[in-house]
Design a protein around this motif. Structure first.
Motif, PDB file in Angstrom:
ATOM      1  N   PRO B   6       0.829  -1.222   0.000  1.00 56.47           N
ATOM      2  CA  PRO B   6       0.000   0.000   0.000  1.00 56.47           C
ATOM      3  C   PRO B   6       0.859   1.267   0.000  1.00 56.47           C
ATOM      4  CG  PRO B   6      -0.779  -1.544   1.663  1.00 56.47           C
ATOM      5  CD  PRO B   6       0.504  -2.086   1.149  1.00 56.47           C
ATOM      6  N   ASN B   7       1.982   1.263   0.783  1.00 53.85           N
ATOM      7  CA  ASN B   7       2.875   2.426   0.821  1.00 53.85           C
ATOM      8  C   ASN B   7       3.431   2.749  -0.557  1.00 53.85           C
ATOM      9  OD1 ASN B   7       2.910   3.564   3.232  1.00 53.85           O
ATOM     10  ND2 ASN B   7       4.710   2.489   4.039  1.00 53.85           N
ATOM     11  N   LEU B   9       2.295   1.831  -3.449  1.00 57.02           N
ATOM     12  CA  LEU B   9       1.241   2.265  -4.380  1.00 57.02           C
ATOM     13  C   LEU B   9       0.883   3.726  -4.159  1.00 57.02           C
ATOM     14  CD1 LEU B   9      -1.208  -0.758  -4.624  1.00 57.02           C
ATOM     15  CD2 LEU B   9       0.235   0.220  -6.418  1.00 57.02           C
ATOM     16  N   MET B  10       0.823   4.121  -2.875  1.00 57.28           N
ATOM     17  CA  MET B  10       0.499   5.521  -2.551  1.00 57.28           C
ATOM     18  C   MET B  10       1.568   6.460  -3.121  1.00 57.28           C
ATOM     19  SD  MET B  10      -2.278   6.295  -1.249  1.00 57.28           S
ATOM     20  CE  MET B  10      -1.895   7.937  -0.673  1.00 57.28           C
ATOM     21  N   ARG B  11       2.828   6.040  -2.927  1.00 57.37           N
ATOM     22  CA  ARG B  11       3.932   6.886  -3.421  1.00 57.37           C
ATOM     23  C   ARG B  11       3.899   6.969  -4.955  1.00 57.37           C
ATOM     24  NH1 ARG B  11       8.258   3.912   0.082  1.00 57.37           N
ATOM     25  NH2 ARG B  11       7.912   4.830   2.113  1.00 57.37           N
ATOM     26  N   LEU B  13       1.323   6.648  -6.882  1.00 53.14           N
ATOM     27  CA  LEU B  13       0.197   7.500  -7.247  1.00 53.14           C
ATOM     28  C   LEU B  13       0.553   8.984  -7.066  1.00 53.14           C
ATOM     29  CD1 LEU B  13      -2.660   6.878  -8.241  1.00 53.14           C
ATOM     30  CD2 LEU B  13      -3.472   7.228  -5.903  1.00 53.14           C
ATOM     31  N   SER B  14       1.203   9.274  -5.935  1.00 51.88           N
ATOM     32  CA  SER B  14       1.581  10.671  -5.659  1.00 51.88           C
ATOM     33  C   SER B  14       2.566  11.164  -6.712  1.00 51.88           C
ATOM     34  CB  SER B  14       2.242  10.800  -4.289  1.00 51.88           C
ATOM     35  OG  SER B  14       1.458  10.188  -3.334  1.00 51.88           O
ATOM     36  N   SER B  17       0.853  11.766  -9.971  1.00 48.67           N
ATOM     37  CA  SER B  17      -0.017  12.947  -9.862  1.00 48.67           C
ATOM     38  C   SER B  17       0.812  14.229  -9.938  1.00 48.67           C
ATOM     39  CB  SER B  17      -0.793  12.949  -8.544  1.00 48.67           C
ATOM     40  OG  SER B  17      -1.453  11.738  -8.407  1.00 48.67           O
TER      41      SER B  17
END
Lengths: 525, 216
Positions: B6-7, B9-11, B13-14, B17
């Motif tokens: 999850p970490n 994936l979040m990074r 995505l960020s 973006s």
């Protein structure tokens, strides 16, 4: 240990980030000349004398690669044991590192080949390879930086900045010495950069006829040099080699330029009668960047100084001068910060039949005038007393024009209606025409007519100082040029030992000319 | 250091973006500058104002002085810039000593004034010679290289030579002293005033003080 390897690696890494960024951004700005889509990055691209920034960053990057290579060979940096296929992030980073190791040397080699005007650029599409490599490097930079950020988050940034705190005095001194060394080598390289053109001495019995043939015995004795130019529209791969010879005596100078151009282009912005009226055949002329319906041209810059970058005149960018208008197509302007350079332009239709080159100059940016749609900054024409060509339209509109004049006799333009018309002069003498009136405009739809009206035989005055004539034969233009070594005009450069030249060829394009990096320095015995 | 999915994936995505945001922020659409407000306004044959970058134009309105100026041409009409005129007006001066195509007996300043008024160039019928002061308002000390000392972008066919003014009865001196009097001209090579004998052939740019203020 004298050096802390981590601190050394960190500084090299930060320098690499700086040089790669500067190279990519300045390279993209230079790339706008041939790939207008890159102008969309304008906001983040540098403007002005970008070639210098590109050269400096390339020099820095090359030095850095050599240092990194040497230190790696000496095993200064500890190597991690290979753990392929065990941890995906390590493999990913190794792959991106490997991509850098392949792409950066390719980028450097292709870049230096162009900077040194190497013969390779005529044999291979080096410029295109350079651009493709740069594109991939940009992509790898994103993947490399993105990979670390995704993998390690903010720790990735700490990892490349923290070791800097461990700088030691010996490390800093060593880097300083290395920087000084690199700068000295760059300076020496720049100083020895010019191509040298030995100008042969003309005896009192030698006579040169300016007919484009260059078949007098004196030309056979003159040294020839070949400059590989690139980046021009319509040439094969944008490249053409230009051969140059020069002769002199106490008062006169002669040049012979020849360059490959597969097409002899004389059909210059022809007028065509349509159902709506007369129209100029053009594809980009309304934006001052015609690349189809235009004559061939050739330009020479002469300068007392030998800076890179066309004697320091090329300032790229959509608006390289703050208080002056944007460049119409966003590419940039020619101008000098101080002094002038001479600029001679041979035009296959407009000046060849006058047996002249158009004597122009590049000076400081001119005043912007509200009534002029096109602003040309430092590029200006020398003054003239009389004589000229005029374009045969009362005012240029892209969709429809009214000619200034029509031929007195229909048969004057009959040859222009044939397929073979591309070899005709595409000029109408002013006095073979009469002022346009709707009542006498009975030409059928589809009629073609030259758009150039020759008012007199030659320019008189400053603008007519350079005599020239060219002939085209089997894919090669051969241009013979004469000028007094001293014209006593404030808009001309005296032709003396040590001055520098730049040359550019145009293949039926208005502004998209070929270029070269190294100046050509005259060696007049 | 933990690399939970999850970490990561979040990074990821960020990062994507932020990249897209940067691309959106830096995206540049190039458009050339629009014309700037100008002292001069082009007028068509009917006296109507025209956009700055259009042409051809018949007259020029100077918004600083309110004067309307004849625009010279290269179309062999009466306004052709090549025609020259001797100074003659109200039975003073020398008739028909200039060179033009439109008069059988050569040309003088009165011929051009009469013709321009008959023609109602730019819907104006009070064309006249400018005074020295009026013509001097067109002198531009910073013209384009080698061009006449005038605002070249609005007066493109101006010649590097003498243009007549209405100031006359000026005593002649030097080699012209025997001709007694003449009229004032402005030399558009250097923008200097210069008395000339009436018989001299000089260029002419007519003026009118008719109010032609543009209606925007």
């Amino acid at each position: 240990m004298l050096f802390n390897p981590k601190a050394l690696w960190a500084i090299l890494h930060i320098l690499a980030i700086t040089f790669v960024s500067a190279s990519l951004l300045s390279g993209a700005r230079i790339g706008v000349l041939e790939y207008p889509f890159l102008l969309r990055l304008h906001t983040i691209l540098p403007q002005g004398q970008v070639h210098l920034l590109h050269f400096a960053s390339a020099w820095g990057l090359t030095t850095l690669l050599l240092i990194y290579g040497a230190l790696s060979t000496l095993q200064v940096f500890p190597k991690k044991p290979a753990q392929w296929l065990k941890k995906w992030p390590d493999n990913y980073h190794r792959l991106s590192g490997l991509a850098f190791k392949i792409l950066l040397p390719l980028l450097m080699i292709s870049g230096w080949a162009m900077s040194l005007d190497s013969p390779l650029i005529h044999r291979y599409p080096i410029k295109q390879w350079h651009g493709v490599c740069a594109g991939f490097v940009f992509l790898i930079v994103l993947l490399h930086a993105g990979g670390y950020l995704v993998h390690q988050g903010s720790n990735a940034i700490k990892r490349i900045t923290r070791p800097i705190k461990q700088f030691t005095l010996p490390l800093m001194m060593s880097l300083l010495i290395l920087s000084l060394l690199a700068t000295s080598v760059a300076f020496v390289t720049l100083k020895t950069l010019p191509h040298s053109l030995i100008v042969a001495t003309l005896s009192a019995n030698d006579h040169i006829h300016i007919d484009g043939l260059a078949n007098e015995p004196a030309w056979q004795k003159a040294q020839a040099i070949t400059i590989n130019t690139q980046g021009g529209a319509n040439f094969v791969n944008g490249q053409t080699p230009i051969q140059i010879k020069a002769l002199h005596n106490d008062s006169d100078a002669y040049f012979h330029f020849s360059w490959q151009d597969p097409s002899k282009s004389l059909v210059h912005l022809p007028l065509i009668k349509t159902t709506e009226g007369w129209q100029v055949k053009q594809q980009g002329f309304s934006d001052f960047d015609e690349r189809q319906w235009y004559e061939d041209k050739f330009a020479v810059i002469l300068s007392n100084t030998c800076e890179m970058n066309a004697a320091g005149t090329a300032h790229l960018g959509a608006k390289p001068i703050n208080d002056k208008p944007k460049h119409w197509t966003g590419k940039g302007y020619h101008y000098r910060q101080e002094g002038i350079v001479d600029l001679w332009q041979w035009k296959a239709v407009r000046t060849n039949s006058m047996r002249l080159m158009d004597d122009n100059y590049i000076g400081q940016p001119a005043m912007a005038r509200t009534g002029d749609r096109r602003y040309t900054a430092g590029y200006q024409q020398d003054g003239k007393e009389s004589g000229a060509y005029k374009m045969n339209w009362q005012w240029f509109y892209a969709n429809k024009i009214t000619p200034k004049r029509l031929p007195i006799h229909l048969h004057d333009i009959t040859p222009y209606q044939k397929v073979s018309s591309k070899d005709l002069p595409w000029v109408l003498p002013w006095f073979d025409t009469q002022p346009y009136h709707k009542q006498i405009d009975n030409y059928p739809v589809g009629t073609l007519m030259p758009s150039i009206l020759h008012v007199s035989n030659q320019f008189e005055g400053d603008r007519g100082h350079v005599r020239a004539y060219a002939v085209w034969h089997q894919g090669v233009w051969s241009l013979e040029v004469f000028r007094k070594r001293q014209t006593h005009s404030t808009k001309d450069i005296d032709i003396m030992d040590g001055i520098c030249l730049w040359v550019a060829a145009f293949d039926h394009s208005q502004i998209a000319h070929t270029r070269h990096t190294r100046p050509i320095q005259l060696d007049i015995p | 250091m933990k690399h939970s999915t999850p970490n990561v994936l979040m990074r990821l995505l960020s990062f994507v973006s932020v990249l897209l945001l940067i691309v959106w922020l830096v995206d540049y659409q190039h458009t050339p500058d629009l014309p700037k407000k100008s002292r001069f306004i082009k007028l068509n044959n009917q006296g109507q104002p025209m956009p700055q970058w259009q042409g051809p134009w018949a007259c020029v309105l100077d918004t600083q002085t309110g004067n309307v100026w004849e625009n010279k041409t290269d179309n062999e009409s009466i306004h052709d810039a090549l025609w020259t005129y001797s100074w003659y007006q109200d039975h003073t001066g020398v008739e028909n000593s200039g060179d033009c195509y439109f008069e059988e007996n050569r040309c003088d300043t009165e011929d051009l004034i009469t013709r321009a008024n008959q023609q109602a160039l730019c819907d104006i019928k009070d064309w006249r010679l400018p005074t020295s002061n009026e013509l001097f308002t067109l002198v531009n000390p910073k013209p384009k290289t080698g061009k006449p000392a005038i605002y070249n972008d609005y007066f493109p066919h101006t010649k590097r030579g003498d243009y007549w003014t209405s100031n006359h009865n000026i005593p002649m001196t030097g080699v012209y002293a025997h001709l007694k009097s003449g009229a004032m001209a402005i030399d558009f090579i250097d923008g200097m005033m210069k008395p000339l004998p009436y018989r001299n052939a000089a260029f002419v740019r007519l003026v009118s003080s008719t109010n032609k203020k543009p209606q925007h």
